[in-house]
Structures are given as C-alpha cells and as structure tokens.
Design a protein around this motif. Structure first.
Motif, PDB file in Angstrom:
ATOM      1  N   GLY A 155      18.214 -35.917 -12.680  1.00  7.80           N
ATOM      2  CA  GLY A 155      17.680 -35.696 -14.019  1.00  7.80           C
ATOM      3  C   GLY A 155      17.296 -34.254 -14.287  1.00  7.80           C
ATOM      4  N   ASP A 156      16.534 -33.627 -13.379  1.00  7.85           N
ATOM      5  CA  ASP A 156      16.061 -32.260 -13.593  1.00  7.85           C
ATOM      6  C   ASP A 156      16.506 -31.288 -12.505  1.00  7.85           C
ATOM      7  OD1 ASP A 156      14.586 -33.307 -11.547  1.00  7.85           O
ATOM      8  OD2 ASP A 156      12.643 -32.609 -12.292  1.00  7.85           O
ATOM      9  N   HIS A 157      17.485 -31.730 -11.673  1.00  8.29           N
ATOM     10  CA  HIS A 157      17.904 -30.879 -10.565  1.00  8.29           C
ATOM     11  C   HIS A 157      19.350 -31.165 -10.133  1.00  8.29           C
ATOM     12  CE1 HIS A 157      16.668 -34.591  -8.526  1.00  8.29           C
ATOM     13  NE2 HIS A 157      17.531 -34.236  -7.589  1.00  8.29           N
ATOM     14  N   LYS A 171      17.028 -27.435 -12.418  1.00 11.63           N
ATOM     15  CA  LYS A 171      17.908 -27.076 -13.554  1.00 11.63           C
ATOM     16  C   LYS A 171      17.242 -26.097 -14.500  1.00 11.63           C
ATOM     17  CE  LYS A 171      20.755 -31.212 -14.115  1.00 11.63           C
ATOM     18  NZ  LYS A 171      21.045 -32.340 -15.030  1.00 11.63           N
ATOM     19  N   LYS A 172      15.964 -26.218 -14.687  1.00 13.47           N
ATOM     20  CA  LYS A 172      15.274 -25.398 -15.673  1.00 13.47           C
ATOM     21  C   LYS A 172      14.993 -23.981 -15.161  1.00 13.47           C
ATOM     22  CE  LYS A 172      11.391 -25.603 -18.862  1.00 13.47           C
ATOM     23  NZ  LYS A 172      10.248 -26.388 -19.308  1.00 13.47           N
ATOM     24  N   THR A 173      14.519 -23.875 -13.937  1.00 14.89           N
ATOM     25  CA  THR A 173      14.107 -22.565 -13.416  1.00 14.89           C
ATOM     26  C   THR A 173      15.097 -21.937 -12.445  1.00 14.89           C
ATOM     27  OG1 THR A 173      12.934 -23.479 -11.510  1.00 14.89           O
ATOM     28  CG2 THR A 173      11.690 -23.254 -13.582  1.00 14.89           C
ATOM     29  N   GLY A 174      15.980 -22.751 -11.877  1.00 16.46           N
ATOM     30  CA  GLY A 174      16.913 -22.246 -10.879  1.00 16.46           C
ATOM     31  C   GLY A 174      16.273 -22.103  -9.507  1.00 16.46           C
ATOM     32  N   ALA A 175      15.027 -22.522  -9.365  1.00 19.25           N
ATOM     33  CA  ALA A 175      14.317 -22.404  -8.097  1.00 19.25           C
ATOM     34  C   ALA A 175      14.868 -23.382  -7.080  1.00 19.25           C
ATOM     35  CB  ALA A 175      12.829 -22.659  -8.312  1.00 19.25           C
ATOM     36  N   LEU A 176      14.854 -22.952  -5.819  1.00 18.40           N
ATOM     37  CA  LEU A 176      15.289 -23.833  -4.719  1.00 18.40           C
ATOM     38  C   LEU A 176      14.160 -24.747  -4.321  1.00 18.40           C
ATOM     39  CD1 LEU A 176      17.246 -21.338  -2.469  1.00 18.40           C
ATOM     40  CD2 LEU A 176      18.177 -23.096  -3.952  1.00 18.40           C
TER      41      LEU A 176
END
Length: 176
Positions: A155-157, A171-176
């Motif tokens: 959903g968000d990743h 997905k929103k921040t690109g953070a690992l």
C-alpha cells in the motif's frame, strides 16, 4: 525594487540555514566562485591549464597539491612547487611525471587542490579554497552480475526480498 519576481530557492532562502548550518547552495557557491580553475589542455600529454580567476590575488598565496585516485582511492599525493601566477593570468603545467603506471581495468582521476598558506579570519591554514577533479582514464566497464530480484508493491511501500535479505522502500519519502 522593480517589480521582478524571484522563483528559485537560492535567492529567496539564502546559502545558510537559520541555525548557521551551510546549505548545499553554499558548497555550490564555493565551487562557482573559487579563485583558481584547472582544466585539461592536453590530457594525453598530462598538461593542465591553471587559471587564476582572482581579481587581485597571486596564486602563490595558496599551496597546491595533487592526488591521484585509482578506483576512487588515493594512491599518490604530491605537493607542487609554489605557483607564481598573477591575478587574471593562466599557466600550462605538465603533470605527467607525477602519474603512476596505469593498470588495465582500473579508473584513474587527478584531484588538484589549492589551500590557504596561513590562518585567515575566515579560515584556518590548509583550508581548501579551490579544487578540481580531472579524469586520467576513461570509465571502466565493470563486470555486471545479472540477477533477478522480485519487487512487490504494498500500500505505502515497495519491497524486495532475496536470499533472506529484505529491503522496504517508502513510496512517499523514498526512505529505506
């Protein structure tokens, strides 16, 4: 003043954060306004052109040093003799004698730095006032290992999992 509108973050937001931390723009300004510029005159022969972009200061006010890198690691360091170069002038300098033997399959770069010879109110002795990196060899084609890593979308990743190692990317921040 004249009704002009500014649209970029550089002119509006400055080069230093409110707490005094330098922003990326400060490093960009340092590079753009550096007093000494080096570029290849003849890369095959190892000849560089050193340009003193300063309006008043002789390049002899700085120490010059070169670093040769092999695949990103410094393998040779050499201090250059004092370079007497008046403001606004340029000089050609052959550095070939400082180059190591190049090995096949390796990538080589030359870094040249100009540092302050003495303490100044704005920087300590040894502060890098100008630097350039020049390619000594072309890019090396490294062997590519082809592998398939399955990606899944949540959903968000996004996630990838292989050999017991999982990576999740927001997905929103690109953070690992």
């Amino acid at each position: 003043d004249f009704g002009e509108r500014y649209f970029d973050n550089f002119t509006i937001k400055g080069v230093v954060a409110a707490d005094g931390r330098p922003k990326a723009a400060m490093h960009e300004c340092k590079r753009i306004f550096q007093p000494i510029q080096c570029e290849w005159l003849d890369s095959a022969e190892g000849v560089i052109k050193i340009i003193n972009r300063s309006p008043v200061k002789n390049a002899s006010a700085y120490n010059a040093e070169i670093f040769v890198r092999e695949d990103g690691k410094v393998i040779s360091t050499r201090k250059l003799n004092r370079i007497d170069l008046e403001a606004g002038d340029s000089i050609d300098l052959n550095l070939r004698k400082y180059f190591p033997k190049f090995h096949e399959g390796k990538e080589y770069n030359l870094d040249i730095q100009f540092t302050s010879r003495e303490d100044k109110p704005w920087a300590e002795k040894g502060f890098v006032v100008a630097s350039n990196q020049l390619a000594l060899t072309g890019l090396v084609n490294k062997q590519v290992i082809k592998a398939t890593v399955p990606f899944k979308e949540g959903g968000d990743h996004f996630s990838a999992n292989t050999n017991g190692i999982e990576i999740i990317i927001d997905k929103k921040t690109g953070a690992l």
